[in-house]
Enzyme design. Structure first.
Site, short mmCIF file in Angstrom:
data_model
loop_
_atom_site.label_atom_id
_atom_site.label_comp_id
_atom_site.label_asym_id
_atom_site.label_seq_id
_atom_site.Cartn_x
_atom_site.Cartn_y
_atom_site.Cartn_z
N LYS A 124 6.42 -1.89 1.95
CA LYS A 124 5.25 -1.29 2.59
C LYS A 124 4.08 -2.27 2.46
CE LYS A 124 3.19 3.33 3.15
NZ LYS A 124 3.30 3.45 4.61
N TYR A 126 0.83 -1.21 0.00
CA TYR A 126 0.00 0.00 0.00
C TYR A 126 0.85 1.25 0.00
CZ TYR A 126 0.94 0.92 4.97
OH TYR A 126 1.55 1.22 6.16
N GLU A 161 12.84 2.86 13.60
CA GLU A 161 11.84 3.86 13.19
C GLU A 161 10.71 3.81 14.19
OE1 GLU A 161 10.03 2.89 9.38
OE2 GLU A 161 10.02 0.75 9.84
C1 LIG Z 1 6.57 1.89 9.45
C2 LIG Z 1 6.58 3.22 8.81
N1 LIG Z 1 7.74 3.89 8.72
C3 LIG Z 1 7.81 5.12 8.17
C4 LIG Z 1 6.68 5.75 7.66
C5 LIG Z 1 6.78 7.12 7.05
O1 LIG Z 1 6.75 7.07 5.66
P1 LIG Z 1 6.19 8.28 4.79
O2 LIG Z 1 7.00 9.49 5.17
O3 LIG Z 1 6.44 7.87 3.39
O4 LIG Z 1 4.75 8.45 5.13
C6 LIG Z 1 5.45 5.07 7.71
C7 LIG Z 1 4.26 5.72 7.14
O5 LIG Z 1 3.16 5.46 7.48
C8 LIG Z 1 5.40 3.78 8.28
O6 LIG Z 1 4.25 3.11 8.36
#
Ligand SMILES: Cc1ncc(COP(=O)(O)O)c(C=O)c1O
Length: 284
Positions: free
Chosen positions: A144, A30, A176
């Site tokens: 993702k 997604y 993260e």
């Molecule tokens: C596990 C995870 N890390 C990092 C991010 C941040 O990514 P982005 O800046 O592309 O939204 C997300 C976004 O939902 C996430 O689910």
């Protein structure tokens, strides 16, 4: 209005078969794309990451970028809010339940729009709370994937503690957040974990690093230990929906003086200015 497999319809009309592999196995990927003033933000980057996630699960991309752009543009027009949050999902389609890839299936493609809920002034001005937990997810966090049960359970730990995010530690190093990337300011330098299979390559993470490079904000990509996180001058989380938020308490203790730091304030201003400039350029 949503998009499902070639058709636009009200969400109440949208149904998928129970044998969809997204439902049965979480076999899908997604994207979440913010839309500001009807302009999908960093769409090219999101479509590039979608391709990488599809490659990561060996699923052929059902659409060329131009077709994605067209569907997304149409969906944005069909929905009222100027600012929207697009959720886009591709699964391996409908097949008799068996782990092995089905020989022939058509991927399920779903895109929905929700009103974009930006961070509140209170979150920006006072920061949010976070806790830490062991990163017990799989070793392919760069994909993702819609299989988000570990992230769901980890986020709930934060909610149960009255916090906004759970920051994850693997082998003593920050990876993260449960749904965000993490930054730390230590000795005046902005630090972020380097991209690897242990974190999602965030679109916002990339933009923050681009803005740091373009504006002489001292920064470094390197591993961040649990001790360094605990003693940080500043901690931030970033994501497409939360933009950049300062973390002002960690595990119930104030981060530094418990107020958003000056590096955060600078980056937040640079980020808002960048967004405004993109919109000015697009809308003339
Ligand atoms: C596990 C995870 N890390 C990092 C991010 C941040 O990514 P982005 O800046 O592309 O939204 C997300 C976004 O939902 C996430 O689910």
């Amino acid at each position: 209005m949503i998009y499902l497999n070639g058709e636009f319809m009200p969400i109440e009309k949208a149904v998928i078969p129970v044998l969809d592999r997204g439902f049965i196995f979480g076999d899908g990927v997604y994207e979440v794309i913010p839309v500001y003033s009807r302009l999908p933000f960093r769409l090219g980057e999101h479509l590039e990451r979608l391709q990488a996630s599809l490659d990561g699960i060996r699923l052929e991309n059902p659409h060329e970028d131009s077709a994605w752009q067209e569907k997304i543009g149409r969906l944005v027009e069909l929905n009222e809010p100027e600012d929207q949050s697009l959720y886009l999902q591709v699964t391996r389609g409908v097949a008799r339940r068996a782990h092995a890839f089905p020989a022939r299936t058509t991927p399920t493609v779903f895109i929905m729009s929700s009103p974009l809920l930006p961070p509140t002034p209170n979150q920006i001005n006072n920061g949010v709370g976070a806790i830490t937990a062991a990163d017990n997810r799989w070793a392919r966090c760069n994909v993702k994937s819609t299989s988000l049960l570990p992230n769901v359970l980890l986020r709930q730990l934060a909610i149960d503690a009255g916090c906004a995010e759970t920051l994850l530690l693997r082998d003593g190093q920050l990876t993260e957040g449960s749904a965000s990337n993490a930054f730390v300011v230590s000795n005046g330098i902005l630090l972020a974990p380097p991209k690897s299979n242990l974190m999602l390559p965030g679109i916002t993470y990339d933009l923050v690093l681009e803005l740091a490079a373009a504006n002489n904000v001292a920064h470094e990509l390197r591993n961040i230990s649990e001790a360094e996180l605990a003693g940080a001058d500043e901690i931030w989380i970033t994501s497409s929906s939360r933009e950049i938020l300062p973390v002002t308490t960690l595990n119930g203790r104030p981060v530094n003086d418990g107020r958003p730091g000056h590096v955060f304030k600078r980056m937040h201003a640079l980020y808002q200015e960048y967004k405004a400039q993109v919109m000015r350029t697009a809308h003339g």
